[in-house]
Structure formats: structure tokens, C-alpha cells
Design a protein around this motif. Structure first.
Motif, PDB file in Angstrom:
ATOM      1  N   LEU A  85       5.897  -4.618 -10.787  1.00  0.00           N
ATOM      2  CA  LEU A  85       5.486  -4.628  -9.384  1.00  0.00           C
ATOM      3  C   LEU A  85       4.394  -3.602  -9.160  1.00  0.00           C
ATOM      4  O   LEU A  85       3.395  -3.864  -8.500  1.00  0.00           O
ATOM      5  N   ALA A  86       4.599  -2.423  -9.719  1.00  0.00           N
ATOM      6  CA  ALA A  86       3.611  -1.360  -9.560  1.00  0.00           C
ATOM      7  C   ALA A  86       2.272  -1.807 -10.136  1.00  0.00           C
ATOM      8  O   ALA A  86       1.212  -1.556  -9.554  1.00  0.00           O
ATOM      9  N   ALA A  87       2.331  -2.511 -11.277  1.00  0.00           N
ATOM     10  CA  ALA A  87       1.093  -2.983 -11.894  1.00  0.00           C
ATOM     11  C   ALA A  87       0.410  -4.018 -11.010  1.00  0.00           C
ATOM     12  O   ALA A  87      -0.824  -4.067 -10.931  1.00  0.00           O
ATOM     13  N   SER A  88       1.210  -4.836 -10.323  1.00  0.00           N
ATOM     14  CA  SER A  88       0.626  -5.910  -9.515  1.00  0.00           C
ATOM     15  C   SER A  88      -0.122  -5.362  -8.314  1.00  0.00           C
ATOM     16  O   SER A  88      -0.956  -6.048  -7.734  1.00  0.00           O
ATOM     17  N   ILE A  89       0.166  -4.121  -7.939  1.00  0.00           N
ATOM     18  CA  ILE A  89      -0.495  -3.562  -6.766  1.00  0.00           C
ATOM     19  C   ILE A  89      -2.006  -3.505  -6.986  1.00  0.00           C
ATOM     20  O   ILE A  89      -2.794  -3.781  -6.093  1.00  0.00           O
ATOM     21  N   SER A  90      -2.401  -3.215  -8.208  1.00  0.00           N
ATOM     22  CA  SER A  90      -3.838  -3.120  -8.464  1.00  0.00           C
ATOM     23  C   SER A  90      -4.529  -4.467  -8.265  1.00  0.00           C
ATOM     24  O   SER A  90      -5.700  -4.524  -7.920  1.00  0.00           O
ATOM     25  N   HIS A  91      -3.764  -5.577  -8.492  1.00  0.00           N
ATOM     26  CA  HIS A  91      -4.364  -6.891  -8.267  1.00  0.00           C
ATOM     27  C   HIS A  91      -4.455  -7.218  -6.787  1.00  0.00           C
ATOM     28  O   HIS A  91      -5.269  -8.019  -6.380  1.00  0.00           O
ATOM     29  N   ALA A  92      -3.548  -6.606  -6.028  1.00  0.00           N
ATOM     30  CA  ALA A  92      -3.475  -6.973  -4.613  1.00  0.00           C
ATOM     31  C   ALA A  92      -4.515  -6.239  -3.784  1.00  0.00           C
ATOM     32  O   ALA A  92      -4.614  -6.447  -2.593  1.00  0.00           O
ATOM     33  N   ASP A 149      15.597  -6.954 -15.879  1.00  0.00           N
ATOM     34  CA  ASP A 149      15.923  -5.548 -15.843  1.00  0.00           C
ATOM     35  C   ASP A 149      15.216  -4.864 -14.665  1.00  0.00           C
ATOM     36  O   ASP A 149      14.022  -5.063 -14.454  1.00  0.00           O
ATOM     37  N   VAL A 150      15.974  -4.076 -13.908  1.00  0.00           N
ATOM     38  CA  VAL A 150      15.431  -3.483 -12.685  1.00  0.00           C
ATOM     39  C   VAL A 150      14.207  -2.621 -12.975  1.00  0.00           C
ATOM     40  O   VAL A 150      13.199  -2.697 -12.274  1.00  0.00           O
ATOM     41  N   VAL A 151      14.289  -1.811 -14.012  1.00  0.00           N
ATOM     42  CA  VAL A 151      13.198  -0.880 -14.293  1.00  0.00           C
ATOM     43  C   VAL A 151      11.926  -1.641 -14.667  1.00  0.00           C
ATOM     44  O   VAL A 151      10.832  -1.321 -14.198  1.00  0.00           O
ATOM     45  N   ASP A 152      12.076  -2.690 -15.479  1.00  0.00           N
ATOM     46  CA  ASP A 152      10.917  -3.502 -15.838  1.00  0.00           C
ATOM     47  C   ASP A 152      10.282  -4.111 -14.605  1.00  0.00           C
ATOM     48  O   ASP A 152       9.062  -4.102 -14.449  1.00  0.00           O
ATOM     49  N   VAL A 153      11.120  -4.638 -13.735  1.00  0.00           N
ATOM     50  CA  VAL A 153      10.619  -5.286 -12.527  1.00  0.00           C
ATOM     51  C   VAL A 153       9.796  -4.298 -11.719  1.00  0.00           C
ATOM     52  O   VAL A 153       8.698  -4.606 -11.247  1.00  0.00           O
ATOM     53  N   MET A 154      10.313  -3.089 -11.588  1.00  0.00           N
ATOM     54  CA  MET A 154       9.603  -2.091 -10.803  1.00  0.00           C
ATOM     55  C   MET A 154       8.242  -1.784 -11.422  1.00  0.00           C
ATOM     56  O   MET A 154       7.245  -1.655 -10.727  1.00  0.00           O
ATOM     57  N   SER A 166       0.856  -1.187   0.000  1.00  0.00           N
ATOM     58  CA  SER A 166       0.000   0.000   0.000  1.00  0.00           C
ATOM     59  C   SER A 166       0.891   1.236   0.000  1.00  0.00           C
ATOM     60  O   SER A 166       2.053   1.174   0.391  1.00  0.00           O
ATOM     61  N   GLY A 167       0.308   2.353  -0.434  1.00  0.00           N
ATOM     62  CA  GLY A 167       1.070   3.574  -0.705  1.00  0.00           C
ATOM     63  C   GLY A 167       2.180   3.907   0.261  1.00  0.00           C
ATOM     64  O   GLY A 167       3.320   4.125  -0.152  1.00  0.00           O
ATOM     65  N   SER A 168       1.897   3.858   1.568  1.00  0.00           N
ATOM     66  CA  SER A 168       2.848   4.397   2.524  1.00  0.00           C
ATOM     67  C   SER A 168       4.153   3.614   2.574  1.00  0.00           C
ATOM     68  O   SER A 168       5.206   4.175   2.821  1.00  0.00           O
ATOM     69  N   VAL A 169       4.105   2.303   2.338  1.00  0.00           N
ATOM     70  CA  VAL A 169       5.313   1.506   2.524  1.00  0.00           C
ATOM     71  C   VAL A 169       5.764   0.815   1.244  1.00  0.00           C
ATOM     72  O   VAL A 169       6.654  -0.016   1.266  1.00  0.00           O
ATOM     73  N   ALA A 170       5.138   1.198   0.102  1.00  0.00           N
ATOM     74  CA  ALA A 170       5.423   0.479  -1.142  1.00  0.00           C
ATOM     75  C   ALA A 170       6.903   0.515  -1.491  1.00  0.00           C
ATOM     76  O   ALA A 170       7.493  -0.498  -1.850  1.00  0.00           O
ATOM     77  N   SER A 171       7.520   1.695  -1.355  1.00  0.00           N
ATOM     78  CA  SER A 171       8.914   1.806  -1.790  1.00  0.00           C
ATOM     79  C   SER A 171       9.814   0.927  -0.931  1.00  0.00           C
ATOM     80  O   SER A 171      10.738   0.288  -1.430  1.00  0.00           O
TER      81      SER A 171
END
Lengths: 294, 455
Positions: free
Chosen positions: B347-354, B339-344, B294-299
Motif C-alpha cells: 500500500l505504501a508503495a502504491s502511494i507513489s503511483h497515486a 500477510d498484513v505486513v506485506d499488504v501495508m 496523502s500523508g495526513s490521513v494515510a494511516s
């Protein structure tokens, strides 16, 4: 005591004549290392000219270069000195064969086998015992174990080595010591305290162009400019291993060998393997720089 | 202040900012200064840097403190003295502001460092003054200066200029953004210098110097800091891996290998001078990572995942799951060499599924995890939960977590918040902490230490 460089400007000029283009901070630190008689710890990514700096100092000052390549498992016997056990054993066996009265023979042999003749000097001791001006390069010091750092302390601060059987050997002439590190491990405070610290990083575009053209004489100016521009853009990407100076020089050599007169996108894509050594890095570069995939 | 006082104050300030400068190094610095000429400020800076800064990440801190103790100029400098009362109208609005913005646009377009520096000084002098009631109460504000000048409005113009010069659009945007960023930093630096001049350097150092990137809190990081941290993850993993192999190597000396020792002794006439040992088998576990995204701890979760994956050789297997109020597996995102950027991005896209409703719900996420993927936690695996434990006052599902932790070989909970905030507000960190050992992990340094500890 040798004076290595007269001033920072002198260091710049002489290193340049030895084929090493410095920036101001590097020249000043090299000058200070000589003037203060302190070891110089150079840290930076692979291929930015850390080892080359030591070699250039040796060339510029006409000093001999003694190199200690560090690796995991390096110990006293390979870094400092070692007794030639095999020769000592032979000596003992020979003396036993000669005389059967072991008492006198043993005391003689005992004094005999711990002399210069049976001492194998390794780089650190060699550098200290040399009478000529010497540059001591301790390469990739971060690859060693912690214990070796302890071993270096005596050498780095007092320029002396203690051999229990022979006594302390002190340097007649302080060597110019350069330690290089890839920062794969944090060195101990004790080592760092004794050294001057010089971080080497990728150079700015102008210096890089000067370096590439001086290293690769056959390269056209226009291509050199394009090459440096491309390398700078590659470094801005998030890569696993950004290309360093060594890679730019390799690239320049490649282009000269291929007789490329213009570094267009197709050529970049074709020769990308020279500068980027990870498959994912190459894909990223092709995507970000919008190169046509091969 | 005498030169020695400045030196001592400077060294003290460096120590206060966390650089370990020993007495011997201070003496070295003085020795070095004796050998160089002082006419050039950069020479003095380089001499200090060579003797006092022994770690590259500390260089930023060093530069900031150096600029405060050895300022570039005093007041507005010689050139700026004529600036005081504007010839036409007030000095900080109307035609003067217009003229200044023109000059700034020009300097930004050409990328002239010296001009930018001069303009930064002028900006603070003109627009940043906050006059106080008495002497020593006045101050200078970088924020006000930047608001008045508003260089971000100039970005558009700069981009147009660069496009006209034949730079492609994306490149132009980036270049323009970077140059304006440089100007903003110069203004901030100059405001610091002014304040230090007014109030004495020791008052400024404590409040304005930011911690180095590996000590910066994940939760306090700006966007640019996050990018910089991401660049640090891979080198950090490399350092950790080097350290690990070295330590495993040191511990590897197992029982004596008689056969090899005897054979080696043949070379020395039957005297076993060196002994050989059997290597020890390294011990590896499965790692199951469960991250709150979730937003606050995603990074924070992303950094930890990246680091764990960069070190995947140290584990026999890694499974990763992300959750907000629902659980989704993201193990596939991390391919070897990806590739690091792709992974990120993935991951960001997967948040919507979670997320089903988009509000963090630890209880629900844990229950769903236990139902759907409960079998991945077993006696050979270690469970790692990442999150701040702020569950919007919902059910905590403590028994579920206790059951998972009981089944796993080890279990840890990494919390990116400072330990003093645990259990405040809707944080259930203290209650979860009773079930699973909770570890504070606020910055890259702590993260590195923790990951090193568990492998």
C-alpha cells in the motif's frame, strides 16, 4: 459454606500441586473468588489455560466439576432445566386410558407431571442442587446469545434458580463459578458487574518454561529453553494467531516424539505447523526468523 | 488523606477516565481488600484490578491512575535521601551525570527491572526538578530528565554489548530500542508521581492519562500506537464478524416451514412443540472504497481498508482505489489470507503511483476516478470515500461526486477529523458533506461501529 483457599499463597501452592502453575494475580483472584463467593470471569486468547484453571481448582479442592459448554443457540432448556415432555405426554395418555372420568384424573395428573420425576436438570441447576463442593464452569460464555446472559444473572448473583411450577431452588452450598470468554463479543455490564475479572495472557518466558517442562516431562532443559525462546519471538511478530501455551506444549510433545535433542532452524521450519495454523503466519515466520524454507 | 478518601478519589478518577465503575463494584473492591494483606502493593493492585477493571484495554489506564493514587514511594524514597547535595560539584552535571549514565548503561545492558526503576526515580530527582517560586509551584519534568540523560545515545552502546553477547543485529536493535522505551516510560511515570505528590492526584489524572487504544485519535497516534492499532484491527474484525453472524442469525427466522414443523411434531405424538422456520437470504452489496492516502490521513485509510478486507465475507465484492491527485486501483493487494505486513508495504508503495504532483487534489482525483473506473459504481454497489476533504483550495468537482453518489446504492464519506474542524482552513468537508453523508470516524471504536452499521 466452603472455604476454597486460605490465602493467595495457599491458592498458588494447591493449584501447583494440581498441575497448574499460576502467576500472583491469578492466584490472588482465584482466592478472592472463593473468599468473596463471586463468580470469576476469565478472559484471554485461545489456549492460555482458561478452562484448565477451572479444572485445576476442582482438582485442587477436591470438588466436582460441572461444565456448561456455551454455543450459539444455547437456551434455557439446555442450560437450566427442562420438563421431560415425552414422559409427561406418556403419563397423560396413560392416565386417560386408565380412567374415563377425566375431571379427577386431570387434576391428579396435572399435579403429578410437574414433579421431580419429570424434571431434567441441566448444568446450571445441577450445580446449584449439588450438596458436595462444586466448581461450575461456564465455558466460552461469549459464544451465547444475549438472552442467555440474562438467564445467568439470577444464578450468578443469588445462586438460585426459579422454576415456576416448583418454586425457587437455592444453592445449599455456593459453587465456585468460573466463566471463560474469548472476548469475541463484549459481555453485558450486568454480567461483568457480578464477576471478578481476570485477564489471562501469554505467560512470561520463565513461567512458560516451567509449564512446558511440567506438562512434558521427557523434554530436555536445553530444548525447553530454545522452544520458549522461539515461541516468544514468534509472538512478537504480527501474526493472525500468535501461538499460545497449548501450542507450546504441543510443540514440546512433538519434539519429544521426534526425539529432537537440539531445536535448530531446520527443525523449527519442519515443525512450524504445530504452532502456527495460518499459511500466511508460517510464511511470515519463515521470512522474519530467516528460516530456510522447506 | 484517609484510606477511604483515597479509595473514593481513586474510583472517581477511574470514572472520569472512562471506566464504568459502579457503586457495587467499589464495594466489592473494599470487600476484596479486607480479604488480602496490604503489605504488598502489587497485591492491592491485583485486588483492585480484579474487582474494578472489566475490560482488558482499560488496564493501561487503570495502572496509570493506580500509580498516581497509590504511589510506589514518597519523595526520593529512603534510599534516595542521601542524594540531595552532591559530594563533588553540582548534582546534575559533570562527574555525577557521567556516573549516572554509566549506571544506566549497565542496567540497560543487563535488563534489570529493579535497577531501571531506581534509576528512573533518581533521574527525575536529579535532572527533572523545575523549582517554582513558591510552595506548590515547583514541578517535575520527564522531558528535561530524559534530555539530560539522553538514553537514545546509549542505544548504540547497548547494541554493541548485545552483539558481543551473540545476539543477531536486528534482534539487538529491537531489544535495545525496547529497553530504552521501558526506561523512558518509567521516567514519565515517576515524574507523574512526583507531580501528583506536589499538587494532589486529581490535578494530574486529567492531563496525563492517555485514552485507551481504541479511543485514540488516528491523527494523534504516535508511531508505536499505530503498530498497536494495527494489531487490534484483526481482533476487531473477528469481533465484528461474530456479532454480524449472530445478528443475522437472530433475524433469520423467516416464515413458518410447515413441512419441517409437522415432521418434527411426529416425535411428540403430533403435538408441534417446536416450530421450524425458513431461513432468510442475507443481503450483500459490492463495496467500492476510495481512499485519500496523502500523508495526513494515510494511516486512517490503511486501517479502514484492512478492516473492510478482514470483513470481506460480508460483502459480495470489494474494490479499493487510492488517490492523492491521481487514482490507482489497489484491489489486488488484498488477497485472501494475505500477510498484513506485506499488504501495508505494498500500500505504501502504491502511494507513489497515486500522486502526480504530490499535492492532494480531490477534484482531480474524483474526475479521474469517474473517467477511468466510473463503471464500478452501479445500483448494486456502495461507495465509501475516506479522507479529510482538505483539497489545497483546488476545484472540488462536486457535480462528479454527486453523480457517483447518485448512481450508487449508498454513499458515505468517512472523515478522520473531529466534526468541529470540518470546513475550517482548506477543508471542504462541509461542502462535500452536502453531497454525500459525512461521518466522523476518529478512532477504532467509531470505525468498528460504522463498519458494523453498513454491512
Amino acid at each position: 459454606m466452603t472455604t476454597w483457599f486460605d490465602s493467595a499463597a495457599d491458592a498458588t501452592a494447591r493449584l501447583q500441586s494440581a498441575g497448574y502453575l499460576t502467576d500472583d494475580a491469578t492466584a490472588l483472584t482465584a482466592y478472592l473468588a472463593g473468599a468473596l463467593g463471586k463468580p470469576l470471569l476469565v478472559e484471554g486468547p485461545a489456549g492460555v489455560g482458561k478452562t484448565e484453571l477451572a479444572k485445576a481448582v476442582a482438582r485442587a479442592t477436591g470438588a466436582g466439576l460441572v461444565r456448561l459448554q456455551c454455543y450459539e443457540g444455547l437456551d434455557e432448556a439446555r442450560a437450566l432445566y427442562e420438563w421431560n415432555y415425552k414422559k409427561q405426554l406418556l403419563r397423560i395418555q396413560a392416565s386417560q386410558a386408565n380412567s374415563r372420568e377425566s375431571d379427577t384424573a386431570w387434576s391428579e395428573t396435572h399435579d403429578d407431571i410437574f414433579t421431580e420425576e419429570f424434571l431434567l436438570t441441566r448444568p446450571l441447576l445441577t450445580a446449584i442442587r449439588r450438596d458436595e463442593p462444586t466448581v461450575l464452569l461456564i465455558d466460552e460464555v461469549d459464544k451465547t446469545d444475549i438472552e442467555v446472559e440474562g438467564l445467568l444473572l439470577e444464578v450468578l448473583s443469588d445462586f438460585q434458580v426459579t422454576i415456576p411450577e416448583l418454586g425457587t431452588v437455592t444453592a445449599t452450598r455456593r459453587p465456585f463459578v468460573v466463566l471463560t470468554s474469548n472476548a469475541s463479543r463484549e459481555l453485558s455490564e450486568a454480567v461483568k458487574r457480578r464477576c471478578l475479572f481476570l485477564p489471562l495472557d501469554y505467560p512470561d518466558a520463565e513461567r512458560e518454561r516451567a509449564i512446558v517442562t511440567s506438562q512434558v516431562p521427557g523434554l530436555e532443559d536445553a530444548v525447553a529453553a530454545q522452544l520458549v525462546d522461539a515461541v516468544v519471538r514468534l509472538r512478537e511478530l504480527e501474526l493472525k494467531k500468535a501461538p499460545s501455551i497449548a501450542e507450546s506444549v504441543d510443540w514440546a510433545r512433538t519434539l519429544v516424539a521426534l526425539q529432537v535433542g537440539d531445536l535448530d532452524e531446520a527443525t523449527v521450519a519442519r515443525t512450524l505447523g504445530v504452532v502456527l495454523k495460518h499459511a500466511s503466519d508460517q510464511q511470515r515466520a519463515i521470512k522474519e526468523l530467516k528460516l530456510a524454507a522447506r | 488523606m484517609s484510606l477511604l478518601d483515597t479509595h473514593i478519589g481513586f474510583v472517581e478518577a477511574l470514572r472520569a477516565a472512562g471506566l464504568s465503575v459502579s457503586l457495587a463494584e467499589g464495594l466489592d473492591a473494599i470487600g476484596a481488600l479486607e480479604k488480602v494483606r496490604w503489605h504488598d502493593r502489587e497485591t492491592v493492585r491485583a485486588a483492585y484490578a480484579a474487582t474494578l477493571v472489566k475490560r482488558q484495554p482499560q488496564r493501561v489506564t487503570f495502572d496509570a491512575i493506580f500509580d498516581i493514587y497509590y504511589p510506589r514511594l514518597i519523595g526520593s524514597g529512603v534510599a534516595g535521601d542521601g542524594l540531595a547535595p552532591g559530594a563533588e560539584g553540582p548534582p546534575d552535571t559533570g562527574p555525577e551525570l557521567e556516573r549516572f549514565r554509566e549506571a544506566l548503561a549497565e542496567a540497560l545492558a543487563s535488563g534489570d527491572q529493579q535497577a531501571l526503576q531506581d534509576l528512573a526515580v533518581e533521574a527525575v530527582a536529579r535532572f527533572g526538578a523545575m523549582p517554582g517560586r513558591g510552595p506548590g509551584l515547583s514541578s517535575w519534568s520527564a522531558y528535561t530528565s530524559l534530555q539530560r540523560v539522553s538514553p537514545s545515545e546509549l542505544v548504540e552502546r547497548l547494541v554493541q554489548g548485545l552483539l558481543a553477547a551473540g545476539v543477531d543485529a536486528e534482534e539487538a536493535q529491537r531489544l535495545a530500542g525496547r529497553r530504552v522505551g521501558v526506561f523512558a516510560r518509567l521516567v514519565e511515570g515517576d515524574a507523574r508521581r512526583r507531580i501528583a505528590e506536589e499538587k494532589g492526584p486529581e490535578h494530574v489524572v486529567g492531563v496525563t492519562v492517555r485514552p485507551t487504544i481504541d479511543r485514540l485519535d488516528f491523527t494523534a497516534a504516535r508511531r508505536s500506537d499505530l503498530d498497536e492499532m494495527r494489531r487490534e484491527v484483526y481482533p476487531l474484525a473477528r469481533r465484528l464478524a461474530a456479532r454480524l453472524t449472530k445478528e443475522q442469525h437472530a433475524r433469520r427466522r423467516g416464515p413458518l416451514d410447515v413441512r419441517r414443523t409437522v415432521r418434527a411434531s411426529m416425535a411428540t405424538g403430533g403435538v408441534p412443540l417446536t416450530t421450524h422456520h425458513r431461513p432468510r437470504r442475507p443481503h450483500r452489496t459490492d463495496l467500492v472504497v476510495l481512499c485519500d492516502v496523502s500523508g495526513s490521513v494515510a494511516s486512517f485509510a490503511q486501517f479502514t481498508l484492512l478492516l473492510v478486507y478482514a470483513l470481506r465475507e460480508a460483502f459480495s465484492g470489494v474494490r479499493a482505489f487510492t488517490f492523492v491527485d491521481d487514482v490507482v486501483e489497489v484491489t489486488d493487494t488484498f488477497r485472501p489470507g494475505a500477510d498484513v505486513v506485506d499488504v501495508m508495504e505494498q500500500l505504501a508503495a502504491s502511494i507513489s503511483h497515486a500522486a502526480l504532483w504530490g499535492r492532494t487534489n480531490y477534484g482531480r482525483a474524483l474526475t479521474r476516478f469517474a473517467e477511468e473506473h466510473g463503471d464500478v459504481v452501479g445500483p448494486r454497489s456502495s461507495l465509501l470515500v475516506l479522507g479529510d476533504g482538505r483539497s489545497n483550495y483546488s476545484d472540488l468537482a462536486l457535480p462528479v461526486l454527486a453523480d457517483l453518489a447518485g448512481r450508487a446504492r449508498h454513499a458515505w464519506w468517512l472523515n478522520p477529523e473531529h466534526a468541529r474542524h470540518w470546513g475550517t482552513g482548506d477543508s471542504a468537508a462541509d461542502r462535500y458533506g452536502e453531497v454525500v453523508p459525512m461521518v466522523e470516524c476518529r478512532n477504532l471504536a467509531q470505525l468498528g461501529e460504522f463498519v458494523h452499521g453498513i454491512v
